[in-house]
Design a protein around this motif. Sequence first.
Motif, PDB file in Angstrom:
ATOM      1  N   ILE A 452      47.481  42.876  40.549  1.00 18.32           N
ATOM      2  CA  ILE A 452      47.311  41.846  41.568  1.00 18.32           C
ATOM      3  C   ILE A 452      48.641  41.494  42.238  1.00 18.32           C
ATOM      4  N   MET A 516      42.168  37.203  44.347  1.00 20.23           N
ATOM      5  CA  MET A 516      41.497  36.950  43.078  1.00 20.23           C
ATOM      6  C   MET A 516      40.182  36.212  43.300  1.00 20.23           C
ATOM      7  N   THR A 542      42.837  40.440  34.121  1.00 21.27           N
ATOM      8  CA  THR A 542      43.942  40.901  34.954  1.00 21.27           C
ATOM      9  C   THR A 542      44.731  41.887  34.130  1.00 21.27           C
TER      10      THR A 542
END
Length: 553
Positions: A452, A516, A542
């Motif tokens: 991410i 997200m 994650t």
Amino acid sequence: LLEEACRLFESEPQPLAMGKGLSHILAHASLPVEECDLLLGRYDDHVPTAEEEERLQAIWQERVHRQKTVITHFNKGHLTLDWETLVKIGISGYLEKTEKRLSEATDEKTHVFLSGMRLTYEAIRRYIARYGEEAERKGLAEQAQVCKNLTVAPPRTFREALQLVLFVFTVYLIYAGWKVACLTLGRMDVYLLPFYEADLAAGRYSREDIRDFIEDFQCKTSLHLGRGEHQMTHADSAEKITGWDRNQVFDSPTYIVIGGRGTENNPLTRLFAEAITPGMKNPVYIYRWHRDRAKDVWQIICEKLRRNASILTYNDETMIPAMRSIGVEERDAENYSVHPCNWPDIAGGSVALGQIGDPIPEMLLHTLYDQKGDPNAFSSTEEIYAAFEENYRAFLQEQLLQLRRRYASAKNAEIGTLSMNDCFLQGPMERGRGAVEGGVKYPAVYLLLRNIATAADMMSAIEQLVFVQKKVSLGELLNAAKENFAHSPELLSACRRTPKFGTDREEADRHAVRLMRLMLDEIDKAFAAREGEEKLYPLCVTITDMDHIPNGK
């Protein structure tokens, strides 16, 4: 031994091959004993001789399908077994339950599955008995008696309970597991507490004795941690490497969970915390933080963390509500666990059916390049996000559809599959089917939200350079990236100077938050209950893991 077992039993139905094969292995496995062993459970670990090396090379030439289809089917670890039931009923209790279920079985599929399960329990019981005999030969009378007790009854003492966990764990990891079949041993301070309290009340063992057992247990798990480094499997060298082909347990950490709701006054939580040894890589402790935690135990954990102990902290105040939000029942949510890779699971009641999730930067690049050859078709970051959302939704739905089809096919197989997971999870014995075939309460899917930070940095660079500062067109930026900025050093430098995630720069952080939320919203929609569909449980993680070398390339 594994190769011999495969050759002996490959014609059997898989559940019987699993049980008979493990029986063969454990009947001939080495039984190393040292004078200092309070607990038994070592295994032979040495550099092969020239003759052994030649034999290994020959096995590797032929191993393509046998190992995976007979002994190690689905024994891939990365979960938390039902350790609480194991210490309550013991191997003898599991055998009694299996016999009862076999007497009730009315179809061949269930009978074969349960017969393989019975063979597995018997194999473990014989292994424990053999280890006891070896300990007696070495003059370790107490250790031998513990083994004898465990072959006929459930554990009665803390030492016996801890020894049983170690035996089952050793068998799974060393003899029944596929590559890196690491496990979490659950909330040991919770399920071992009754034994601790009974031992102290009866005067069998002191607090110091119990700590000695815990420390010896930690040493055994440290010996179980194979030596190596995760990315050896991606090395470009032609030289020999000590990856999983040579050492199946390299990089296989053992996780132990302590703390969490209900342990505020648990004396064993403190004892485990005190026993954590900074400097030992293994075991890895998961400390579950919550607002009513025992302050003195939290202080110990913080002090050990400062000294670089192998401790991870998870927050019950967020983890339990997250579990509840996907439909996990309250008691099960409170008993959540975390397994190696640092992924969540429901202790003893969940199994992974599969994973969904390419690296987010990769999916973002597909979106940017997927505009009929004209990336300049995007006139704002809003349009990029809209296209990414559409692409991710389609990707998610297709991946989930394929996974559901595989799950349905497995459930309808003529003869089911048996794994050691099934022997020590809640549900498979009662339902007569494997965990990945509908045998557990919580069939889970791992949603990997990967890299991410890199994706946020990409969006930050695009937004700043293309749409805010207007230094370059999106097409020019993407073309430069395609050739690794070989002819655009100034543009690469400009990209590196744009705000980065994790440096308290809102211009970058907001992209991580937006990506997200976008993905989590799509996951919620995709997994919403639909008529006629079996409920699957999305567990989101994650993850960067240790794949940055191949992903970077």
